[in-house]
Design a protein around this motif. Structure first.
Motif, PDB file in Angstrom:
ATOM      1  N   PRO A  45       0.875  -1.174  -0.028  1.00  0.00           N
ATOM      2  CA  PRO A  45      -0.002  -0.093   0.003  1.00  0.00           C
ATOM      3  C   PRO A  45       0.902   1.190   0.174  1.00  0.00           C
ATOM      4  N   LEU A  46       1.099   1.735  -1.319  1.00  0.00           N
ATOM      5  CA  LEU A  46       1.551   3.041  -1.243  1.00  0.00           C
ATOM      6  C   LEU A  46       0.970   4.303  -1.202  1.00  0.00           C
ATOM      7  N   ALA A  47       1.272   5.277  -0.496  1.00  0.00           N
ATOM      8  CA  ALA A  47       0.421   6.559  -0.222  1.00  0.00           C
ATOM      9  C   ALA A  47       0.705   7.559  -1.193  1.00  0.00           C
ATOM     10  N   MET A  48       0.022   7.271  -2.636  1.00  0.00           N
ATOM     11  CA  MET A  48       0.357   8.163  -3.488  1.00  0.00           C
ATOM     12  C   MET A  48      -0.901   8.771  -3.636  1.00  0.00           C
ATOM     13  N   ALA A  49      -1.208   9.769  -2.732  1.00  0.00           N
ATOM     14  CA  ALA A  49      -2.570  10.366  -2.820  1.00  0.00           C
ATOM     15  C   ALA A  49      -2.648  11.493  -3.469  1.00  0.00           C
ATOM     16  N   ALA A  50      -4.102  12.100  -3.561  1.00  0.00           N
ATOM     17  CA  ALA A  50      -4.305  13.337  -4.141  1.00  0.00           C
ATOM     18  C   ALA A  50      -4.334  14.332  -2.628  1.00  0.00           C
ATOM     19  N   ALA A  51      -4.397  15.626  -3.028  1.00  0.00           N
ATOM     20  CA  ALA A  51      -4.332  16.455  -1.888  1.00  0.00           C
ATOM     21  C   ALA A  51      -5.997  16.467  -1.188  1.00  0.00           C
ATOM     22  N   TRP A  53      20.012   7.050   8.988  1.00  0.00           N
ATOM     23  CA  TRP A  53      19.467   8.409   8.336  1.00  0.00           C
ATOM     24  C   TRP A  53      20.966   9.464   8.605  1.00  0.00           C
ATOM     25  N   GLU A  54      22.051   8.947   9.230  1.00  0.00           N
ATOM     26  CA  GLU A  54      23.024  10.151   9.480  1.00  0.00           C
ATOM     27  C   GLU A  54      23.898   9.860   8.181  1.00  0.00           C
ATOM     28  N   SER A  55      24.687  11.082   7.713  1.00  0.00           N
ATOM     29  CA  SER A  55      25.621  10.939   6.611  1.00  0.00           C
ATOM     30  C   SER A  55      26.694  10.547   6.849  1.00  0.00           C
ATOM     31  N   ASP A  56      27.262  10.308   8.216  1.00  0.00           N
ATOM     32  CA  ASP A  56      28.428   9.589   8.454  1.00  0.00           C
ATOM     33  C   ASP A  56      28.155   7.798   8.781  1.00  0.00           C
ATOM     34  N   SER A  57      27.081   7.484   8.538  1.00  0.00           N
ATOM     35  CA  SER A  57      26.688   6.118   8.631  1.00  0.00           C
ATOM     36  C   SER A  57      27.891   5.129   8.041  1.00  0.00           C
ATOM     37  N   PRO A  58      28.518   4.280   8.804  1.00  0.00           N
ATOM     38  CA  PRO A  58      29.283   3.175   8.286  1.00  0.00           C
ATOM     39  C   PRO A  58      28.780   2.700   7.271  1.00  0.00           C
ATOM     40  N   TYR A  59      27.433   2.544   6.867  1.00  0.00           N
ATOM     41  CA  TYR A  59      26.946   1.854   5.946  1.00  0.00           C
ATOM     42  C   TYR A  59      26.247   2.589   4.714  1.00  0.00           C
ATOM     43  N   ALA A  60      26.884   3.583   4.395  1.00  0.00           N
ATOM     44  CA  ALA A  60      26.363   4.480   3.572  1.00  0.00           C
ATOM     45  C   ALA A  60      26.684   3.542   2.093  1.00  0.00           C
ATOM     46  N   GLY A  61      25.731   3.714   1.177  1.00  0.00           N
ATOM     47  CA  GLY A  61      25.437   2.948  -0.077  1.00  0.00           C
ATOM     48  C   GLY A  61      24.862   1.970   0.113  1.00  0.00           C
ATOM     49  N   LYS A  62      24.719   1.124   1.303  1.00  0.00           N
ATOM     50  CA  LYS A  62      24.017   0.052   1.643  1.00  0.00           C
ATOM     51  C   LYS A  62      22.678   0.171   2.455  1.00  0.00           C
ATOM     52  N   ILE A  63      22.240   1.337   2.493  1.00  0.00           N
ATOM     53  CA  ILE A  63      21.123   1.589   3.218  1.00  0.00           C
ATOM     54  C   ILE A  63      19.849   1.531   2.250  1.00  0.00           C
ATOM     55  N   ILE A  64      18.781   1.023   2.999  1.00  0.00           N
ATOM     56  CA  ILE A  64      17.432   1.203   2.043  1.00  0.00           C
ATOM     57  C   ILE A  64      16.340   1.857   2.802  1.00  0.00           C
ATOM     58  N   GLY A  65      15.391   2.569   1.848  1.00  0.00           N
ATOM     59  CA  GLY A  65      14.358   3.396   2.511  1.00  0.00           C
ATOM     60  C   GLY A  65      13.219   3.089   1.712  1.00  0.00           C
ATOM     61  N   TYR A  66      12.132   3.443   2.348  1.00  0.00           N
ATOM     62  CA  TYR A  66      10.692   3.253   1.773  1.00  0.00           C
ATOM     63  C   TYR A  66      10.428   4.179   0.614  1.00  0.00           C
ATOM     64  N   ASP A  67       9.789   3.861  -0.437  1.00  0.00           N
ATOM     65  CA  ASP A  67       9.772   4.809  -1.615  1.00  0.00           C
ATOM     66  C   ASP A  67       8.166   5.310  -1.715  1.00  0.00           C
ATOM     67  N   ALA A  68       7.914   6.253  -0.707  1.00  0.00           N
ATOM     68  CA  ALA A  68       6.573   6.930  -1.006  1.00  0.00           C
ATOM     69  C   ALA A  68       6.532   8.182   0.025  1.00  0.00           C
ATOM     70  N   PRO A  69       5.742   8.962  -0.742  1.00  0.00           N
ATOM     71  CA  PRO A  69       5.621  10.430   0.175  1.00  0.00           C
ATOM     72  C   PRO A  69       5.467  10.161   1.691  1.00  0.00           C
ATOM     73  N   ILE A  70       4.780   9.030   2.155  1.00  0.00           N
ATOM     74  CA  ILE A  70       4.498   8.879   3.464  1.00  0.00           C
ATOM     75  C   ILE A  70       5.752   8.440   4.322  1.00  0.00           C
ATOM     76  N   VAL A 121       4.753   3.104  18.079  1.00  0.00           N
ATOM     77  CA  VAL A 121       4.522   2.934  16.543  1.00  0.00           C
ATOM     78  C   VAL A 121       3.576   4.327  16.105  1.00  0.00           C
ATOM     79  N   TRP A 122       3.907   5.102  15.281  1.00  0.00           N
ATOM     80  CA  TRP A 122       3.029   6.123  14.713  1.00  0.00           C
ATOM     81  C   TRP A 122       2.254   5.603  13.276  1.00  0.00           C
ATOM     82  N   PHE A 123       1.184   5.040  13.486  1.00  0.00           N
ATOM     83  CA  PHE A 123       0.385   4.363  12.274  1.00  0.00           C
ATOM     84  C   PHE A 123       0.085   5.515  11.284  1.00  0.00           C
ATOM     85  N   TRP A 124       0.164   5.176  10.037  1.00  0.00           N
ATOM     86  CA  TRP A 124      -0.049   5.990   8.866  1.00  0.00           C
ATOM     87  C   TRP A 124      -1.323   6.557   8.921  1.00  0.00           C
ATOM     88  N   THR A 125      -1.340   7.997   8.942  1.00  0.00           N
ATOM     89  CA  THR A 125      -2.315   9.027   8.758  1.00  0.00           C
ATOM     90  C   THR A 125      -2.188   9.844   7.854  1.00  0.00           C
TER      91      THR A 125
END
Length: 396
Positions: A10-16, A183-200, A362-366
């Motif tokens: 469920p991606l949050a690709m919503a209209a305004a 999240w931090e720019s000095d993470s020792p795992y730079a280039g190996k980090i994965i994030g969620y692909d959605a505006p939410i 946990v902050w549930f999607w809203t």
């Protein structure tokens, strides 16, 4: 959503949201989940007062894995209501489908619920007609800000889950306790980090800022004024410099972790388990996290409300709700399922089903709306269209 063979997120690709808003009250008590009542103007739609004859048909929009033959067939045999299922891949698609008027029920996530309620697309529910909603529905899934407005319930809980920090123990030798490694720019795992692909995913940045930049005054990651949104976007752009990839397809996410392309980042508990990779571990970090909670919602002009109410009742029973939860890989809404047998107890333990302390972080999607759902009235908060526009600037 997903089942164990076919995954659809469920991606949050919503209209305004263009909302006429009035005041806000909340009884969150500091809980991340944010139980309470959002006071806004909504269409005046009456709830069903009694159950009549079944209409012989029921049309449902759902995530993959929520409407399956194992519980559909017995329901059809018992009621005579033929179930027609339409699988949706995103919350935006669900909203669009519900607005066609062709569907009775939807398994909505929190990033769609407010749009459906305020748009007059779904109706308030008469919980007295859903006896299985009773006392066994876990407390943390009742009366939440994303499906309870003006003292009226618009959703019957199905299940919930947290967005956890997943890591490969072969590379991440010391178990992380903070999101800083992602999240931090000095993470020792730079280039190996994965994030969620959605505006939410902006809310994930906001959760991190709540802990690490309290001067911003963020108290709810879905209630960001323009300054707070800008700070979250800056953090996302910082992460973008060290991120390896973004994921929206769970299968691809599992492949990336198993192949070593990424070693740390956002995941779900079920994905860690589906990977069948003993090197992968997961944690809910000290800052807390975002998450998702799904609920059945009834179309405002449903042509088959009697079949729909019976579906909501049957699928709220511990056995069926548990089947849905196990099929998808999430915490069930009905806690009674957890006492049925050893398999159920194990599943509930694995997914923290009745651990309200866990889910209090946990902050549930809203859906972000212009009214600040954190209670502020001296500013206007940013809506989802603004989040969508901002997300585009992050990815470039």
């Amino acid at each position: 959503m997903m089942n164990k063979k076919m995954l659809a997120v469920p991606l949050a690709m919503a209209a305004a949201l263009g909302l006429a808003l009035v005041g806000c009250s909340s009884s969150t008590g500091g809980d991340a989940g944010g139980s309470g009542e959002l006071k806004i103007d909504v269409p005046d739609i009456a709830a069903v007062s009694e159950i009549g004859d079944f209409e012989k048909e029921l049309n449902i929009v759902s995530w993959s894995g929520f409407v399956e033959p194992e519980w559909v067939k017995p329901f059809e045999e018992e009621t005579g209501c033929k179930v027609n299922r339409k699988i949706a891949g995103t919350s935006d698609e669900m909203v669009q489908l519900m607005r066609t008027g062709n569907y009775d029920l939807v398994s909505a996530s929190g990033d769609a619920s407010l749009r459906l309620i305020v748009g007059g697309d779904v109706q308030p529910l008469n919980l007295d007609l859903i006896p299985n909603f009773g006392d066994d529905i876990v407390e943390g899934m009742q009366g939440q800000v994303y499906d309870t407005l003006n003292g009226k319930s618009y959703g019957v809980p199905i299940g919930r889950g947290a967005n956890i920090l997943q890591y490969n123990t072969d590379v991440v030798k010391e178990a992380p306790t903070s999101w800083d490694v992602a999240w931090e720019s000095d993470s020792p795992y730079a280039g190996k980090i994965i994030g969620y692909d959605a505006p939410i995913y902006i809310a994930d940045a906001a959760v991190y800022l709540m802990a690490h930049n309290p001067d911003l005054g963020i108290t709810n990651p879905y209630a960001l004024d323009e300054t707070q949104l800008a700070a979250a976007v800056d953090l996302l752009k910082q992460q973008n410099e060290v991120i390896g990839e973004y994921w929206s397809d769970p299968t691809a996410q599992i492949t990336s972790f198993n192949g070593g392309d990424v070693v740390v980042g956002t995941s779900w508990e079920v994905l860690k388990r589906l990977s069948e990779n003993p090197k992968l571990e997961g944690v809910l970090p000290e800052e807390g996290s975002t998450g998702w909670s799904d609920a059945w919602m009834l179309a405002a002009e449903s042509e088959h409300p009697n079949c729909a109410y019976e579906w909501m009742n049957v699928t709220s029973a511990p056995e069926v709700n548990g089947q849905i939860a196990m099929n998808f890989g999430m915490a069930p809404a009905n806690a009674a399922f957890c006492e049925l047998n050893d398999e159920a107890r194990k599943h509930c333990e694995d997914f923290n089903a009745t651990d309200e302390e866990y889910f209090s972080n946990v902050w549930f999607w809203t859906t972000p709306i212009e009214q600040c759902i954190d209670g502020r009235t001296d500013v206007t908060c940013t809506n989802f269209q603004q989040w969508t526009d901002a997300w585009m600037t992050v990815k470039g």
